[in-house]
Design a protein around this motif. Structure first.
Motif, PDB file in Angstrom:
ATOM      1  N   ASP A   1      86.174  36.505  11.002  1.00 24.40           N
ATOM      2  CA  ASP A   1      86.458  35.182  11.297  1.00 24.40           C
ATOM      3  C   ASP A   1      87.529  34.815   9.958  1.00 24.40           C
ATOM      4  N   LEU A   2      88.559  34.803  10.211  1.00 25.56           N
ATOM      5  CA  LEU A   2      89.603  34.524   9.057  1.00 25.56           C
ATOM      6  C   LEU A   2      89.623  32.879   8.890  1.00 25.56           C
ATOM      7  N   ARG A   3      88.970  31.990   9.954  1.00 25.82           N
ATOM      8  CA  ARG A   3      89.111  30.729   9.874  1.00 25.82           C
ATOM      9  C   ARG A   3      87.967  30.029   9.383  1.00 25.82           C
ATOM     10  N   ARG A   4      87.078  31.002   9.157  1.00 28.67           N
ATOM     11  CA  ARG A   4      85.494  30.695   8.879  1.00 28.67           C
ATOM     12  C   ARG A   4      85.520  30.074   7.309  1.00 28.67           C
ATOM     13  N   GLN A   5      84.529  29.191   6.984  1.00 26.82           N
ATOM     14  CA  GLN A   5      84.396  28.568   5.740  1.00 26.82           C
ATOM     15  C   GLN A   5      83.423  29.607   4.975  1.00 26.82           C
ATOM     16  N   SER A   6      84.036  30.515   4.192  1.00 29.14           N
ATOM     17  CA  SER A   6      83.120  31.516   3.598  1.00 29.14           C
ATOM     18  C   SER A   6      82.489  31.065   2.088  1.00 29.14           C
ATOM     19  N   GLY A   7      82.948  30.141   1.570  1.00 27.26           N
ATOM     20  CA  GLY A   7      82.590  29.775   0.440  1.00 27.26           C
ATOM     21  C   GLY A   7      81.140  29.956   0.036  1.00 27.26           C
ATOM     22  N   GLY A   8      80.769  30.194  -1.215  1.00 30.69           N
ATOM     23  CA  GLY A   8      79.419  30.513  -1.628  1.00 30.69           C
ATOM     24  C   GLY A   8      79.089  32.066  -1.430  1.00 30.69           C
ATOM     25  N   HIS A   9      79.688  32.788  -0.559  1.00 30.66           N
ATOM     26  CA  HIS A   9      79.706  34.411  -0.721  1.00 30.66           C
ATOM     27  C   HIS A   9      79.216  34.766  -2.054  1.00 30.66           C
ATOM     28  N   LEU A  10      78.460  35.936  -2.018  1.00 26.28           N
ATOM     29  CA  LEU A  10      78.160  36.722  -3.512  1.00 26.28           C
ATOM     30  C   LEU A  10      78.747  37.902  -3.608  1.00 26.28           C
TER      31      LEU A  10
END
Length: 402
Positions: A330-339
């Motif tokens: 989901d390119l609109r996802r807020q994915s910040g914080g991934h590892l």
């Protein structure tokens, strides 16, 4: 004493047929049992497997979990017997703890700031445009790995470090042998020896005639020639392989998710979120290893000193407690914080450069070739083996309407 933990009998390596972007199903299943599982090693060592986001992030930030190469005596797939592992060579700071790690990393931090990497955007755009021009001129079909994904980061990192352009081909070939998971021990040693010889000559040349590049700048530090070779090897290997595989595997993922590709093409402002989501979703740097320096309580379990812990970053980045509906791109996802870039003191030094390269390259590719599509059935795309340090595709045949 904690609850009886789930046990994973061996580290899973096979991805589900038709699901090239998902972690092995057994890893996902292990996470469903809890964020930490027992993992026996072939030599009899009893280690642990971390599959949950919170625990993986905690371990990466905890100095009681060591990255030192000489402590990594246990491998999840290979029984090395009584072979003693030597310390990391000078300069290869990814396999060191503080204070040695910081001594090598500190001089580099200012070279890879957000601002400095953004200043490189125009050059990345030109390199990308040149390769898209060549693809368009040659016409379809093309292998996106050799025509696009590998050369762009290779040229960028070589220019940044000061590797002459004419040396890029042979150097890149040797780096690929380190990372592809299929090179024999004999060929691996030959590639390593050739690379060390080349880097020795390069460091000597930079000391004699410094130019405007990172390696020349480092000759003003207190690092020895041997240490500079090690630092250069780490930066070149990381800068070449990880981004190249993100570009190729990321394009594959977009082509397999046409609604997301259409959304990105219609709204280029999504690019930053798209890059973060692809990083999370693909997690090409699949696993990190750590060894406990003392007894540690983690996830309700006691992990004894000297125990090997494997962090499954691809399952941590698919943890539904951190990322809802995690198996959906989901390119609109807020994915910040991934590892995907790790966490803590070893977090990827070149992450801002990788972000610039991916943002520029993905947008330019889908803009230049609106009809881009796979040139073979998806199941025929050759994947790197799970034994490779960095996951990706061996080749990505694509075509488009001329």
């Amino acid at each position: 004493m904690g609850e009886t933990p789930h046990t994973v009998t061996t580290l899973p390596t096979a991805r589900q047929p038709g699901c090239p972007f998902d972690p092995p199903a057994e890893l996902t299943d292990a996470r469903r049992h809890g964020p930490i599982s027992r993992l026996p090693f072939p030599d009899g060592h009893q280690g642990w497997l971390i599959t949950g986001y919170d625990l993986a992030r905690a371990v990466l930030a905890d100095s009681r979990f060591s990255s030192r190469k000489e402590l990594m005596r246990h491998h999840p797939l290979i029984d090395y017997g009584d072979i003693e592992v030597p310390p990391a060579p000078p300069g290869e700071f990814l396999l060191m703890d503080e204070p040695q790690h910081g001594r090598y990393r500190k001089p580099l931090v200012g070279k890879f700031t957000v601002r400095r990497m953004r200043l490189l955007t125009e050059r990345v755009e030109q390199i990308t445009a040149d390769h898209l021009d060549a693809m368009e001129k040659a016409g379809p079909p093309a292998d996106l790995v050799t025509a696009f994904a590998k050369p762009i980061p290779a040229i960028v990192i070589c220019e940044l470090l000061g590797v002459p352009y004419e040396d890029r081909g042979s150097f890149q070939e040797n780096i690929d042998k380190f990372m592809n998971g299929e090179t024999s021990d004999e060929d691996l040693m030959a590639a390593y020896t050739a690379t060390q010889h080349y880097l020795a000559e390069l460091v000597a040349a930079k000391r004699a005639n410094p130019t405007d590049d990172v390696l020349s700048d480092l000759t003003d530090s207190d690092l020895t020639d041997e240490e500079l070779r090690g630092v250069a090897l780490i930066l070149l290997a990381a800068g070449l392989d990880t981004t190249a595989n993100m570009l190729a595997l990321g394009t594959f993922a977009l082509l397999r998710n046409p609604a997301q590709l259409t959304a990105l093409r219609a709204d280029p402002a999504l690019a930053d979120r798209a890059v973060e989501e692809l990083l999370r979703y693909l997690s090409v740097a699949k696993q990190f290893h750590r060894v406990t320096l003392e007894d540690v309580e983690l996830g309700g379990q006691t992990i004894e000193a000297g125990t090997t812990v494997i962090l499954s970053l691809n399952t941590a980045n698919r943890d539904p407690e951190r990322f809802p509906d995690p198996h959906t791109l989901d390119l609109r996802r807020q994915s910040g914080g991934h590892l995907a870039f790790g966490h803590g003191i070893h977090q990827c030094l070149g992450q801002q450069l990788a972000r610039v390269e991916m943002r520029v390259a993905f947008l330019a590719l889908i803009d230049r070739f609106p009809t881009l599509r796979l040139g073979v059935p998806a199941e025929e795309v050759g994947l790197r083996p799970e034994t490779a340090d960095i996951f990706g595709v061996k080749s990505l045949p694509v075509t488009w309407d001329s």
